[in-house]
Write a protein that holds these residues in place. Structure first.
Motif, PDB file in Angstrom:
ATOM      1  N   ILE A 378       0.871  -1.176   0.000  1.00  0.00           N
ATOM      2  CA  ILE A 378       0.000   0.000   0.000  1.00  0.00           C
ATOM      3  C   ILE A 378       0.907   1.224   0.000  1.00  0.00           C
ATOM      4  CG2 ILE A 378      -1.803   1.291   1.210  1.00  0.00           C
ATOM      5  CD1 ILE A 378      -2.508  -1.344   2.679  1.00  0.00           C
ATOM      6  N   LYS A 379       0.633   2.148  -0.914  1.00  0.00           N
ATOM      7  CA  LYS A 379       1.388   3.397  -0.952  1.00  0.00           C
ATOM      8  C   LYS A 379       0.395   4.555  -0.911  1.00  0.00           C
ATOM      9  CE  LYS A 379       5.163   1.351  -3.628  1.00  0.00           C
ATOM     10  NZ  LYS A 379       6.121   1.534  -4.739  1.00  0.00           N
ATOM     11  N   GLN A 380       0.729   5.596  -0.146  1.00  0.00           N
ATOM     12  CA  GLN A 380      -0.202   6.711  -0.011  1.00  0.00           C
ATOM     13  C   GLN A 380       0.537   8.008   0.256  1.00  0.00           C
ATOM     14  OE1 GLN A 380      -3.380   6.143   2.808  1.00  0.00           O
ATOM     15  NE2 GLN A 380      -4.298   8.130   2.388  1.00  0.00           N
ATOM     16  N   THR A 381      -0.011   9.102  -0.295  1.00  0.00           N
ATOM     17  CA  THR A 381       0.468  10.433   0.056  1.00  0.00           C
ATOM     18  C   THR A 381      -0.408  10.979   1.174  1.00  0.00           C
ATOM     19  OG1 THR A 381      -0.959  11.454  -1.622  1.00  0.00           O
ATOM     20  CG2 THR A 381       1.315  10.955  -2.263  1.00  0.00           C
ATOM     21  N   LEU A 382       0.196  11.710   2.092  1.00  0.00           N
ATOM     22  CA  LEU A 382      -0.534  12.340   3.195  1.00  0.00           C
ATOM     23  C   LEU A 382      -0.101  13.793   3.283  1.00  0.00           C
ATOM     24  CD1 LEU A 382      -0.270   9.529   5.907  1.00  0.00           C
ATOM     25  CD2 LEU A 382      -2.335  10.203   4.684  1.00  0.00           C
ATOM     26  N   TYR A 383      -1.056  14.702   3.095  1.00  0.00           N
ATOM     27  CA  TYR A 383      -0.751  16.133   3.149  1.00  0.00           C
ATOM     28  C   TYR A 383      -1.231  16.737   4.465  1.00  0.00           C
ATOM     29  CZ  TYR A 383      -0.116  20.927   1.476  1.00  0.00           C
ATOM     30  OH  TYR A 383       0.296  22.228   1.329  1.00  0.00           O
ATOM     31  N   ARG A 384      -2.482  16.510   4.810  1.00  0.00           N
ATOM     32  CA  ARG A 384      -3.016  16.950   6.099  1.00  0.00           C
ATOM     33  C   ARG A 384      -3.739  15.782   6.740  1.00  0.00           C
ATOM     34  NH1 ARG A 384      -2.509  22.458   6.386  1.00  0.00           N
ATOM     35  NH2 ARG A 384      -2.584  23.618   4.418  1.00  0.00           N
ATOM     36  N   SER A 385      -3.252  15.343   7.870  1.00  0.00           N
ATOM     37  CA  SER A 385      -3.885  14.232   8.579  1.00  0.00           C
ATOM     38  C   SER A 385      -3.379  14.241  10.011  1.00  0.00           C
ATOM     39  CB  SER A 385      -3.544  12.902   7.905  1.00  0.00           C
ATOM     40  OG  SER A 385      -4.272  11.854   8.471  1.00  0.00           O
ATOM     41  N   GLY A 386      -4.201  13.750  10.932  1.00  0.00           N
ATOM     42  CA  GLY A 386      -3.797  13.679  12.327  1.00  0.00           C
ATOM     43  C   GLY A 386      -3.346  12.279  12.691  1.00  0.00           C
ATOM     44  N   ALA A 387      -2.510  12.186  13.717  1.00  0.00           N
ATOM     45  CA  ALA A 387      -1.996  10.876  14.127  1.00  0.00           C
ATOM     46  C   ALA A 387      -3.103   9.956  14.608  1.00  0.00           C
ATOM     47  CB  ALA A 387      -0.941  11.057  15.227  1.00  0.00           C
ATOM     48  N   ASP A 388      -4.220  10.531  15.052  1.00  0.00           N
ATOM     49  CA  ASP A 388      -5.326   9.707  15.533  1.00  0.00           C
ATOM     50  C   ASP A 388      -6.379   9.462  14.462  1.00  0.00           C
ATOM     51  OD1 ASP A 388      -6.197  12.296  15.361  1.00  0.00           O
ATOM     52  OD2 ASP A 388      -7.304  12.286  17.264  1.00  0.00           O
ATOM     53  N   SER A 389      -6.092   9.824  13.210  1.00  0.00           N
ATOM     54  CA  SER A 389      -7.069   9.628  12.137  1.00  0.00           C
ATOM     55  C   SER A 389      -7.191   8.143  11.810  1.00  0.00           C
ATOM     56  CB  SER A 389      -6.672  10.402  10.883  1.00  0.00           C
ATOM     57  OG  SER A 389      -5.677   9.718  10.156  1.00  0.00           O
ATOM     58  N   GLU A 390      -8.363   7.780  11.313  1.00  0.00           N
ATOM     59  CA  GLU A 390      -8.625   6.380  10.991  1.00  0.00           C
ATOM     60  C   GLU A 390      -7.677   5.877   9.910  1.00  0.00           C
ATOM     61  OE1 GLU A 390     -12.444   3.497   9.899  1.00  0.00           O
ATOM     62  OE2 GLU A 390     -12.650   5.679   9.798  1.00  0.00           O
ATOM     63  N   ILE A 391      -7.386   6.723   8.934  1.00  0.00           N
ATOM     64  CA  ILE A 391      -6.507   6.318   7.836  1.00  0.00           C
ATOM     65  C   ILE A 391      -5.108   5.988   8.346  1.00  0.00           C
ATOM     66  CG2 ILE A 391      -5.180   7.360   5.943  1.00  0.00           C
ATOM     67  CD1 ILE A 391      -7.748   8.176   4.686  1.00  0.00           C
ATOM     68  N   VAL A 392      -4.579   6.823   9.216  1.00  0.00           N
ATOM     69  CA  VAL A 392      -3.237   6.567   9.750  1.00  0.00           C
ATOM     70  C   VAL A 392      -3.232   5.276  10.561  1.00  0.00           C
ATOM     71  CG1 VAL A 392      -1.460   7.441  11.317  1.00  0.00           C
ATOM     72  CG2 VAL A 392      -2.587   8.998   9.715  1.00  0.00           C
ATOM     73  N   LYS A 393      -4.295   5.049  11.335  1.00  0.00           N
ATOM     74  CA  LYS A 393      -4.388   3.810  12.124  1.00  0.00           C
ATOM     75  C   LYS A 393      -4.429   2.584  11.222  1.00  0.00           C
ATOM     76  CE  LYS A 393      -6.717   5.982  16.073  1.00  0.00           C
ATOM     77  NZ  LYS A 393      -7.994   6.125  16.810  1.00  0.00           N
ATOM     78  N   ILE A 394      -5.162   2.682  10.097  1.00  0.00           N
ATOM     79  CA  ILE A 394      -5.249   1.546   9.173  1.00  0.00           C
ATOM     80  C   ILE A 394      -3.897   1.281   8.522  1.00  0.00           C
ATOM     81  CG2 ILE A 394      -6.283   0.722   7.022  1.00  0.00           C
ATOM     82  CD1 ILE A 394      -8.816   2.302   7.789  1.00  0.00           C
TER      83      ILE A 394
END
Length: 693
Positions: A378-394
């Motif tokens: 899985i490869k992804q770009t992250l520009y604005r996201s929080g450490a507790d976001s669901e995407i980061v957890k996944i």
């Protein structure tokens, strides 16, 4: 040769052909402020628009005004700002005039409209002048129990020079009489409001009754300011707040971007002052003293008729009738089935239009990939996201599950730098590979790539978007997302990730355009094709929906297209430097802006192309920074049904709006649209909320 004729011959822009960027951005902020006056919005939402306006102005001063002042200090007052050639001093003078008028209007709306109406609904904001006898005992107890133990008064004397005050912090300047414990006669002191305490405090029901009473922390402190100086008498207490340069500068020669940014973040709070706000009752000699301490001129001083920190003037009221009605996001019909998402995408592309469509399919793609034994990477770009976001957890879970997880994190996303460093740490600890993109080029592209083994073959799946991977933003920003398994698009995304994480030449892509390499030139070519169609007597039409249009070459190309007879419809949320409806230059160009419940954020490019429509969604606005200094993606919408849906819902629908739309005039002013007599009201966002999935 006039400047207009000069432009027609391919020369530089002037004020006749290019609206100053900073003044155009201020016009957008004024359109936001206008929402606070719109009685069709629920009352608390109108208050929220006032607060958004304050936050917008904060950032405008922290970044844009700070940059202009910095340029002027280096180059002088008469140095020019951009293609239009306005002197820096003149731009700053215009900004000061417009902002002073806007702030006066803002507090007039607050004091004479919103607060009185809130009182009618049982909500009372208590400022210092509103304190009643029945409030005083409770205020006294709160002050001595909660405020005094954490507040630090600072006398101003030779041993205590004027303190270093943080950016946008609430402070008080206090005038004093009498002698302190050491026998000194001190006439001035600074009292910073404790940042750990709420700016609004709810009074208990035994005092407020059935109504909701909120007292400002500033009122509590003003009521007991003398108690901070035993034996002395406070003769005056005045709120003030300084705004500082908050832009970060990181050298391209740093060895570790994360470490360098951490060092810059601490400095952001104490950059050069660019604005001073004081309460309107502050005496002029005190205001002049503060200006001197912050090395500011008179035009940087703003007297406000109320709290100087209005950006924090909000609370969680239990009054749903004064809010927008909750909206139930939809799931596209293609995803109704219980089939694995990979099977759905093999059958065809899926389009998401947030916030009208739910963000859940994006998280489902990642979650399914994290648990699917056949998924390899899985490869992804992250520009604005929080450490507790669901995407980061996944993503972290996927890495722990043994997937090859690569996250390209843009640490320099403005005001999210600290959060993004935290995200990087979380993912690295989980075993993901984290890279920070390319130094000198912000990674602004929105991409997910899933690599899956299927029957001894490698199959790829992709999500491309116009907005950030931020679930909360996906409920309040309008954005498009495309889920696809198209082999050529997936291969292009794979190559872009290789560019971001490795070394090598520019990737040759089959379907995607990408900045800073091909996007600008391809847009210029697409405009030129419409010009050619028009000159051949064929129908020619361009529709562009972006957040901002500032890039001079594209503006010039659009002018030439207009002169060639191409119909051009531009839907620009904020900055537009192009002048429409100028005789001989842009008569065929119409520019409108939609400001409403949701923040317009989609980027859509439409070219009629003699009936063979070319339609693209992108992460990029039409700005120089996006096209030349960022990693951006622009992807085609090839499915005819999805293409028609975007044209109807995302473009034509917005061109029909006659209530939330504003139209740009040739002189740079914006006029709000109003339905004609007997014409039905059409609100683009409301239409999308009511349509079926």
């Amino acid at each position: 040769m006039t400047s207009l004729h000069a432009l027609q011959n391919g020369m530089e822009h002037s004020l006749e052909t290019y609206i100053n960027r900073e003044l155009s951005l201020l016009e957008f902020h004024k359109r936001v402020l206008a929402q606070a006056k719109d009685v069709e919005h629920p009352l608390l939402e109108r208050l929220n628009f006032l607060i958004i306006f304050s936050r917008n102005l904060d950032e405008f001063f922290e970044i844009r005004v700070a940059s202009l002042i910095q340029q002027m200090n280096i180059s002088g007052n008469m140095a020019t700002t951009g293609p239009e050639g306005m002197p820096l001093g003149e731009v700053l003078e215009q900004i000061s005039k417009v902002v002073h008028e806007a702030i006066e209007e803002q507090y007039k709306i607050l004091n004479h409209s919103i607060l009185p109406q809130l009182q009618g609904h049982g909500v009372h904001y208590i400022q210092h002048a509103d304190i009643l006898e029945k409030h005083k005992e409770w205020i006294k107890n709160y002050f001595f129990n909660e405020v005094q133990p954490v507040v630090t008064p600072i006398s101003l004397d030779p041993a205590h020079p004027f303190p270093r005050l943080a950016n946008k912090s609430l402070n008080f300047i206090v005038t004093l009489e009498g002698k302190d414990a050491f026998g000194r006669e001190i006439d001035l002191a600074i009292v910073p409001a404790p940042r750990s305490l709420p700016r609004l405090v709810k009074l208990p029901k035994e005092i407020s009754g059935n109504a909701e009473h909120y007292i400002l922390l500033s009122a509590i402190m003003q009521e007991h300011i003398s108690d901070l100086f035993p034996g002395m008498q406070a003769t005056g207490c005045h709120q003030f707040r300084v705004t500082r340069n908050a832009d970060l500068t990181v050298s391209e020669d740093v060895e570790d971007l994360a470490i360098a940014l951490k060092g810059e973040l601490s400095a952001r709070r104490f950059g050069r002052a660019v604005r001073l706000e004081v309460n309107k009752n502050c005496p002029s000699h005190i205001a002049d003293y503060l200006l001197e301490q912050f090395e500011l001129e008179k035009d940087s001083l703003y007297f406000v008729d109320g709290p100087v920190n209005l950006a924090r003037f909000i609370s969680n009221f239990d009054l749903p009738e004064l809010r927008f009605q909750p909206y139930q996001q939809k799931i596209p019909k293609a995803l109704y089935s219980k089939k694995p998402i990979f099977e759905v995408l093999k059958a065809g592309d899926v389009l998401l239009h947030h916030p009208f469509d739910s963000f859940k399919p994006v998280t489902k793609l990642l979650r399914d990939a994290a648990h699917d034994p056949n998924v390899l990477a899985i490869k992804q770009t992250l520009y604005r996201s929080g450490a507790d976001s669901e995407i980061v957890k996944i993503l972290a879970e996927a890495a722990r599950n043994g997937k090859e997880v690569t996250a390209v994190i843009e640490l320099r996303a403005r005001f999210d730098e600290e959060s993004n460093i935290e995200v990087a740490n979380v993912l690295q600890e989980a075993g993901a590979v984290v890279v920070y993109g390319i130094v000198g080029y912000k990674t602004h592209a929105k991409m997910i790539l899933v690599v899956r083994r299927e029957q001894d073959k490698i199959k790829r799946y992709v999500h491309l978007g116009t907005g950030n991977y931020h679930a909360t933003n996906a409920k309040i920003y309008t954005d498009y997302g495309l889920l696809t398994s198209d082999e050529e698009i997936c291969e292009d995304v794979h190559k872009i990730f290789q560019e971001l994480t490795g070394m090598g030449k520019m990737a040759k892509l089959k379907k995607l355009f990408h900045a800073p390499f091909t996007l600008h030139s391809q847009l210029m070519e697409l405009i030129q094709q419409e010009i050619a169609h028009s000159k051949a007597g064929k129908k020619a039409h361009i529709m562009i929906k972006v957040n901002a249009l500032t890039e001079p070459q594209l503006i010039n190309a659009l002018y030439k297209a207009s002169q060639a007879g191409v119909q051009i419809d531009l839907i620009i949320r904020s900055i537009c430097c192009l002048r429409p409806q100028v005789k001989g230059l842009s008569e065929n160009i119409r520019v409108r802006s939609i400001v409403g419940r949701y923040l317009e954020h989609t980027r859509v490019y439409y070219f009629h192309n003699d009936g063979d429509t070319k339609l693209y969604c992108a992460s990029a606005d039409w700005m120089g920074r996006n096209l030349f200094s960022r990693i951006e993606t622009c992807f085609p919408i090839e499915d005819k049904k999805l293409r028609k849906l975007i044209v109807e819902d995302g473009l034509n629908n917005y061109l029909k709006d006659n209530r939330r739309a504003w139209e740009l005039q040739a002189d740079g002013t914006w006029v709000q649209c109003q339905p004609k007599q007997d014409q039905p009201v059409h609100i683009a966002q409301r239409y999308l909320m009511n349509r079926e999935a």
